[in-house]
Design a protein around this motif. Sequence first.
Motif, short mmCIF file in Angstrom:
data_model
loop_
_atom_site.label_atom_id
_atom_site.label_comp_id
_atom_site.label_asym_id
_atom_site.label_seq_id
_atom_site.Cartn_x
_atom_site.Cartn_y
_atom_site.Cartn_z
N PRO A 1 0.79 -1.23 0.00
CA PRO A 1 0.00 0.00 0.00
C PRO A 1 0.82 1.28 0.00
O PRO A 1 0.36 2.31 -0.49
CB PRO A 1 -0.82 -0.12 1.30
CG PRO A 1 -0.88 -1.59 1.57
CD PRO A 1 0.43 -2.14 1.10
N ALA A 2 2.06 1.22 0.51
CA ALA A 2 2.89 2.43 0.57
C ALA A 2 3.12 3.03 -0.81
O ALA A 2 3.26 4.26 -0.94
CB ALA A 2 4.22 2.11 1.24
N ALA A 3 3.14 2.19 -1.84
CA ALA A 3 3.36 2.69 -3.20
C ALA A 3 2.22 3.58 -3.67
O ALA A 3 2.40 4.40 -4.58
CB ALA A 3 3.54 1.52 -4.16
N ALA A 4 1.05 3.43 -3.05
CA ALA A 4 -0.10 4.23 -3.44
C ALA A 4 -0.14 5.59 -2.76
O ALA A 4 -0.91 6.47 -3.17
CB ALA A 4 -1.38 3.47 -3.13
N THR A 5 0.68 5.79 -1.73
CA THR A 5 0.59 7.01 -0.93
C THR A 5 0.71 8.29 -1.74
O THR A 5 -0.10 9.22 -1.58
CB THR A 5 1.66 6.99 0.19
OG1 THR A 5 1.42 5.85 1.03
CG2 THR A 5 1.59 8.26 1.03
N PRO A 6 1.71 8.42 -2.64
CA PRO A 6 1.79 9.67 -3.43
C PRO A 6 0.55 9.93 -4.26
O PRO A 6 0.13 11.09 -4.42
CB PRO A 6 3.03 9.44 -4.32
CG PRO A 6 3.82 8.39 -3.64
CD PRO A 6 2.81 7.50 -2.97
N LEU A 7 -0.06 8.88 -4.77
CA LEU A 7 -1.27 9.03 -5.58
C LEU A 7 -2.46 9.42 -4.73
O LEU A 7 -3.26 10.28 -5.11
CB LEU A 7 -1.55 7.73 -6.34
CG LEU A 7 -0.53 7.37 -7.42
CD1 LEU A 7 -0.55 5.89 -7.72
CD2 LEU A 7 -0.79 8.17 -8.69
N VAL A 8 -2.57 8.79 -3.57
CA VAL A 8 -3.66 9.14 -2.65
C VAL A 8 -3.53 10.58 -2.20
O VAL A 8 -4.52 11.32 -2.11
CB VAL A 8 -3.66 8.17 -1.44
CG1 VAL A 8 -4.68 8.62 -0.39
CG2 VAL A 8 -3.97 6.75 -1.90
N ASN A 9 -2.30 11.01 -1.95
CA ASN A 9 -2.08 12.40 -1.55
C ASN A 9 -2.50 13.39 -2.63
O ASN A 9 -2.84 14.54 -2.35
CB ASN A 9 -0.60 12.62 -1.22
CG ASN A 9 -0.19 11.93 0.07
OD1 ASN A 9 -1.03 11.57 0.89
ND2 ASN A 9 1.10 11.74 0.26
N ASP A 10 -2.49 12.91 -3.89
CA ASP A 10 -2.89 13.77 -5.01
C ASP A 10 -4.35 13.58 -5.41
O ASP A 10 -4.79 14.09 -6.44
CB ASP A 10 -1.98 13.51 -6.22
CG ASP A 10 -0.59 14.11 -6.02
OD1 ASP A 10 -0.45 15.01 -5.17
OD2 ASP A 10 0.34 13.68 -6.72
N GLY A 11 -5.09 12.78 -4.62
CA GLY A 11 -6.52 12.69 -4.86
C GLY A 11 -7.06 11.34 -5.29
O GLY A 11 -8.28 11.20 -5.50
N ALA A 12 -6.21 10.32 -5.44
CA ALA A 12 -6.71 9.00 -5.82
C ALA A 12 -7.38 8.33 -4.62
O ALA A 12 -7.08 8.63 -3.47
CB ALA A 12 -5.56 8.12 -6.32
N ARG A 13 -8.29 7.42 -4.91
CA ARG A 13 -8.96 6.65 -3.86
C ARG A 13 -8.21 5.33 -3.66
O ARG A 13 -7.98 4.60 -4.61
CB ARG A 13 -10.41 6.37 -4.25
CG ARG A 13 -11.15 5.47 -3.24
CD ARG A 13 -12.62 5.35 -3.58
NE ARG A 13 -12.88 4.60 -4.80
CZ ARG A 13 -13.03 3.28 -4.85
NH1 ARG A 13 -12.91 2.55 -3.74
NH2 ARG A 13 -13.29 2.67 -6.01
N LEU A 14 -7.85 5.04 -2.43
CA LEU A 14 -7.10 3.82 -2.13
C LEU A 14 -8.06 2.65 -1.93
O LEU A 14 -9.02 2.73 -1.16
CB LEU A 14 -6.27 4.00 -0.86
CG LEU A 14 -5.48 2.78 -0.39
CD1 LEU A 14 -4.43 2.38 -1.43
CD2 LEU A 14 -4.83 3.05 0.96
N CYS A 15 -7.81 1.57 -2.62
CA CYS A 15 -8.57 0.33 -2.45
C CYS A 15 -7.77 -0.61 -1.55
O CYS A 15 -6.58 -0.83 -1.78
CB CYS A 15 -8.81 -0.34 -3.80
SG CYS A 15 -9.81 0.64 -4.94
N GLN A 16 -8.43 -1.16 -0.55
CA GLN A 16 -7.77 -2.09 0.35
C GLN A 16 -7.61 -3.46 -0.28
O GLN A 16 -6.68 -4.21 0.05
CB GLN A 16 -8.56 -2.21 1.66
CG GLN A 16 -8.70 -0.90 2.42
CD GLN A 16 -7.36 -0.34 2.88
OE1 GLN A 16 -6.42 -1.08 3.18
NE2 GLN A 16 -7.25 0.99 2.92
#
Length: 291
Positions: free
Chosen positions: A33-48
């Motif tokens: 999940p850490a790889a998604a952090t920059p994208l989530v910070n820019d507005g992406a929705r994180l899927c578990q």
Amino acid sequence: MKIAFLGLGSMGQPMAHNLLKAGYEIAVWNRSPAAATPLVNDGARLCQRPADIAGSEVVISMLADDAITHDVMIVQGALDSLAAGAVYINMATVSNDLTRKMASYCSEKGIHYIAAPVLGRVDVAAAGNLNILTAGEPDQLRRVQPVFDVLGQKTWHFGDNPEQASTVKLAANFMLATVIESVGESAALVKAHGIEPKDFINMLTSTLFSAPVYKNYGGMIAEERYTPAGFKLTLGLKDVRLAQQAAEEKNVPMPFASVLRDNFIDAIAQGDGNLDWSALANVSARRSGLK
């Protein structure tokens, strides 16, 4: 258009980022999940979980190999979570066998499957300049062309059967591997005769072989610049094997592929598996007593 992006490795992350910057609503998932952090910070929705992509109209996967793709998309329920009419775009390099299985599974679910592997390394992906090799239903290819326009500089169409795009990518990667092998052998030859590989490759890429693949990989081989890996050597072995499988299905002899396979195995046995696949040149250097 709601897009889900599964697989945020060295290629997937910049590709997903470009879609975000283009204004698309993006849901993202990655095993780490850490790889998604920059994208989530820019507005992406994180899927578990992969199945959390429900509601997406277009799903893109950029996963490492056949086994992981099958696990994420089928076993973990990513495809089952989609509504009929959704589009699944596989942009990774996978086997023709998996391509057929995925197309069949999607058809049963009323999902449109498109094969769209890419040519280009990480920097090319980040710049949105990939070449995208596609095959699938023409109307669905037109439907997702705006997505391809964000990710690549050119989209190439190779037919209505997704397997056709998969075959083109395998053939292209086989040719790249042969370039790396030939440059590595030639560099060892000139070095053994007291000539700097850098000077030799500079001459070649300024004359007979003035092409990006020779310039890029030739420079890496001349400088022995194999980290960070833009494409790991272990993945090179995977793709050569997949090309051999595709060839065997149609009784196409590929003797060079057998040589490449053995040399990739040699390199991995010597501990080079996590280096860039241009480190295949180490095999010739070691056999020549130059390393």
